[in-house]
Design a protein around this motif. Sequence first.
Motif, PDB file in Angstrom:
ATOM      1  N   TYR A  62      57.116 -50.381  35.004  1.00  9.05           N
ATOM      2  CA  TYR A  62      57.046 -49.401  33.919  1.00  9.05           C
ATOM      3  C   TYR A  62      57.098 -47.975  34.458  1.00  9.05           C
TER       4      TYR A  62
ATOM      5  N   LYS B 169      60.616 -46.579  35.456  1.00  8.89           N
ATOM      6  CA  LYS B 169      61.708 -46.732  34.482  1.00  8.89           C
ATOM      7  C   LYS B 169      62.515 -45.456  34.241  1.00  8.89           C
ATOM      8  N   ASP B 170      61.892 -44.301  34.361  1.00  8.52           N
ATOM      9  CA  ASP B 170      62.606 -43.053  34.103  1.00  8.52           C
ATOM     10  C   ASP B 170      62.982 -42.292  35.368  1.00  8.52           C
ATOM     11  N   LEU B 171      62.730 -42.869  36.527  1.00  8.90           N
ATOM     12  CA  LEU B 171      63.045 -42.192  37.784  1.00  8.90           C
ATOM     13  C   LEU B 171      64.535 -42.285  38.095  1.00  8.90           C
ATOM     14  N   ASP B 172      65.009 -41.346  38.881  1.00  9.42           N
ATOM     15  CA  ASP B 172      66.371 -41.380  39.397  1.00  9.42           C
ATOM     16  C   ASP B 172      66.531 -42.649  40.238  1.00  9.42           C
ATOM     17  N   TRP B 173      67.720 -43.227  40.264  1.00  4.87           N
ATOM     18  CA  TRP B 173      67.936 -44.511  40.951  1.00  4.87           C
ATOM     19  C   TRP B 173      67.563 -44.458  42.419  1.00  4.87           C
TER      20      TRP B 173
ATOM     21  N   VAL C 172      63.957 -45.062  42.585  1.00  6.23           N
ATOM     22  CA  VAL C 172      63.688 -46.471  42.252  1.00  6.23           C
ATOM     23  C   VAL C 172      63.923 -47.329  43.496  1.00  6.23           C
TER      24      VAL C 172
END
Length: 186
Positions: A59, A62-66, A69
């Motif tokens: 969770y 989920k909004d992080l830059d790839w 991630v």
Amino acid sequence: MGNRVAREDYEWVYTDQPHADRRKEILAKYPEIKSLMGPDPRLKWIVCMMVVIQFLAFYLVKDLDWKWVLFWTYAFGSCINHSMTLAIHEISHNTAFGNNKAMWNRYFAMFANLPIGLPYSASFKRYHLDHHRYLGGDGVDVDIPTDFEGWFFCTPFRKFIWIILQPLFYAIRPSASTPNPSLSWR
């Protein structure tokens, strides 16, 4: 030789099973170790905590830059996933709930497998117990590399690739090398 790995490429040992011999030797020398064998009451709580942490991490990224991630997947997630595979190994020996609750251990291993992404715990126990029973047995012990692995992963770079993909091979090799269509819930 072609694409096949020759029997001479492996070391073949024709002695008794080292697991059983080593166990007898250790217990004879240190009988107090017997008191440490059995279920670990902390295991189920540690596994539950790791599963919750993994889903929380899913969770949070989920909004992080790839790129981030991938970084957190490698730096954080892979450590917990490795711990989860070790936990599934221990659970396959019924260490979460004991031998008299084998089905509870089986279901708990499936729960522990949830964040890993590759569902392998259901078949792992069967193949792993065969590994202990027939350690090094040609055609039975699925921890022995396949002919393809022995042939293809023979250079330093290819061995590095194998190390990166080792969890995938570990999960897929049993059903690919020793298919067992009647996997029972033993």
